[in-house]
Write a protein that holds these residues in place. Structure first.
Motif, PDB file in Angstrom:
ATOM      1  N   PRO A  28      -7.277  -5.917  -4.254  1.00  0.00           N
ATOM      2  CA  PRO A  28      -6.350  -6.305  -3.187  1.00  0.00           C
ATOM      3  C   PRO A  28      -5.546  -7.558  -3.549  1.00  0.00           C
TER       4      PRO A  28
ATOM      5  N   PHE B 112      -3.817  -9.284   1.866  1.00  0.00           N
ATOM      6  CA  PHE B 112      -5.009  -8.911   2.638  1.00  0.00           C
ATOM      7  C   PHE B 112      -5.691 -10.172   3.164  1.00  0.00           C
ATOM      8  N   THR B 113      -5.091 -10.747   4.170  1.00  0.00           N
ATOM      9  CA  THR B 113      -5.591 -11.962   4.803  1.00  0.00           C
ATOM     10  C   THR B 113      -5.162 -11.946   6.257  1.00  0.00           C
TER      11      THR B 113
ATOM     12  N   ALA C 191       3.971  -4.132   5.690  1.00  0.00           N
ATOM     13  CA  ALA C 191       2.845  -4.954   6.137  1.00  0.00           C
ATOM     14  C   ALA C 191       3.150  -5.621   7.473  1.00  0.00           C
TER      15      ALA C 191
ATOM     16  N   ARG D 205       1.186  -3.297   9.883  1.00  0.00           N
ATOM     17  CA  ARG D 205      -0.131  -3.910   9.626  1.00  0.00           C
ATOM     18  C   ARG D 205      -0.928  -3.086   8.618  1.00  0.00           C
ATOM     19  N   GLN D 206      -0.227  -2.543   7.642  1.00  0.00           N
ATOM     20  CA  GLN D 206      -0.856  -1.776   6.586  1.00  0.00           C
ATOM     21  C   GLN D 206       0.045  -1.805   5.368  1.00  0.00           C
TER      22      GLN D 206
ATOM     23  N   ARG E  81      -3.693   1.380   3.141  1.00  0.00           N
ATOM     24  CA  ARG E  81      -4.836   0.498   3.412  1.00  0.00           C
ATOM     25  C   ARG E  81      -4.502  -0.423   4.580  1.00  0.00           C
ATOM     26  N   GLU E  82      -5.440  -0.530   5.521  1.00  0.00           N
ATOM     27  CA  GLU E  82      -5.257  -1.376   6.690  1.00  0.00           C
ATOM     28  C   GLU E  82      -5.404  -2.841   6.313  1.00  0.00           C
ATOM     29  N   LEU E  83      -4.642  -3.687   7.012  1.00  0.00           N
ATOM     30  CA  LEU E  83      -4.737  -5.131   6.817  1.00  0.00           C
ATOM     31  C   LEU E  83      -5.688  -5.729   7.849  1.00  0.00           C
ATOM     32  N   PRO E  84      -6.216  -6.914   7.583  1.00  0.00           N
ATOM     33  CA  PRO E  84      -7.114  -7.551   8.557  1.00  0.00           C
ATOM     34  C   PRO E  84      -6.414  -7.806   9.881  1.00  0.00           C
TER      35      PRO E  84
ATOM     36  N   PHE F 167      -3.104 -10.162  11.918  1.00  0.00           N
ATOM     37  CA  PHE F 167      -2.327 -10.362  10.699  1.00  0.00           C
ATOM     38  C   PHE F 167      -1.026 -11.056  11.076  1.00  0.00           C
TER      39      PHE F 167
END
Length: 308
Positions: A97, A101-102, A124, A128-129, A137-140, A143
């Protein structure tokens, strides 16, 4: 009662951040409002004005993971999103990652990189991905992107396109500190030491609960009428190259609801709309402070009556 308790916590957060970012209480409140509203923040100013410090302080007071990316002309999308690396032990490619990815991402000097790399953040910020090599991929959560940019008159900058500017809920300018605040800065402790001493005031679960609480803030039909008159004025007056989009109108209303929550109320007043209109609308009505001289959103605010 819940709104009042949330407002107290938020006020403590503003005070804590204000111990590092001196003399900029309104900008701190707006940055916090932007995060609570689920948007992203663009800070445009000269280098050395405290943009990075504000971002780091906000993340620390809210107990969020924080990552900083220094945008340069040779930065690539993979440097932000991540890349697959071959693992000799498993004989397979494994995804590593990237810094996106934070929970709080500081995109520092975003307009010093190429448009291709700037655009890597669009998915992103909106969804939010991220999609890398065909896999999403999903982000935290939460975000929150805080992007800083230098004035476009400075060398080595690439202006952000309108489509990317519209992804930012608000745009702020910190500006020079006043004399008293700058004196405290000159005579006080090292700013990095102050940052290290900041206390977490709001937990992640509390922050997410406050974001959900925004949805419960009441908006009257007369308040919606006021927002619609502002939007229509921006589109039909002829004073602007283009008016506010439906996304801009939604951003204005959601920001006003969040501001009302921060004030401890369960309903929106016209004053809430007025408090957030300039940071929400300025960059959507004009793409450059330098070109337009600022004040385009103020002109819109002054030209529409609250009651008709």
């Amino acid at each position: 009662m819940v709104q009042i308790l949330s407002a107290v916590k938020l006020e403590l957060s503003v005070t804590e951040i204000g111990s590092v970012i001196l003399g900029k209480e309104r900008q701190v409140r707006l940055a916090l409002c932007c995060l609570l509203a689920g948007g992203h923040l663009l800070i445009e100013d000269l280098p050395g004005m405290g943009k990075t410090m504000l971002s780091h302080a906000l993340a620390k007071v809210l107990g969020l993971d924080y990552t900083r990316i220094q945008f340069t002309s040779d930065l690539l999308p993979a440097d932000i999103l991540g890349v697959s690396v071959f693992n000799k032990n498993s004989a397979q490619f494994e995804f590593v990652p990237g810094p996106v990815f934070t929970q709080v991402l500081l995109a520092d000097e975003i307009n010093r990189t190429t448009p291709k790399t700037q655009s890597a953040l669009l998915e992103a910020m909106e969804e939010r991905q991220v999609t890398v090599e065909g896999q999403t991929r999903e982000l935290p959560s939460p975000f929150f992107v805080i992007a800083t940019q230098n004035p476009t008159t400075q060398s080595g900058t690439y202006p952000l396109p309108e489509s990317q500017l519209d992804r930012f809920l608000m745009r702020l300018t910190l500006g020079y500190p006043d004399r008293e605040a700058e004196r405290k800065l000159l005579l006080g402790e090292n700013s990095h030491q102050l940052l290290a001493n900041l206390q977490t005031v709001i937990t992640v679960s509390e922050l997410e609960a406050m974001q959900q609480l925004v949805e419960t803030i009441h908006v009257s039909t007369s308040l919606v009428d006021y927002v619609q008159r502002l939007v229509e004025q921006s589109r039909t007056s002829g004073d602007y190259a283009w008016g506010l989009s439906p996304r801009g109108a939604l951003a204005l209303l959601r920001s006003a609801k969040t501001w009302a929550l921060m004030e401890g109320r369960d309903h929106v007043l016209p004053e809430d709309v007025q408090a957030v209109l300039i940071p929400v609308a300025e960059h959507r009505l004009a793409t450059s402070i330098e070109k337009h001289g600022g004040g385009v959103a103020r002109k819109l605010l002054d030209s529409v009556d609250v009651i008709v």
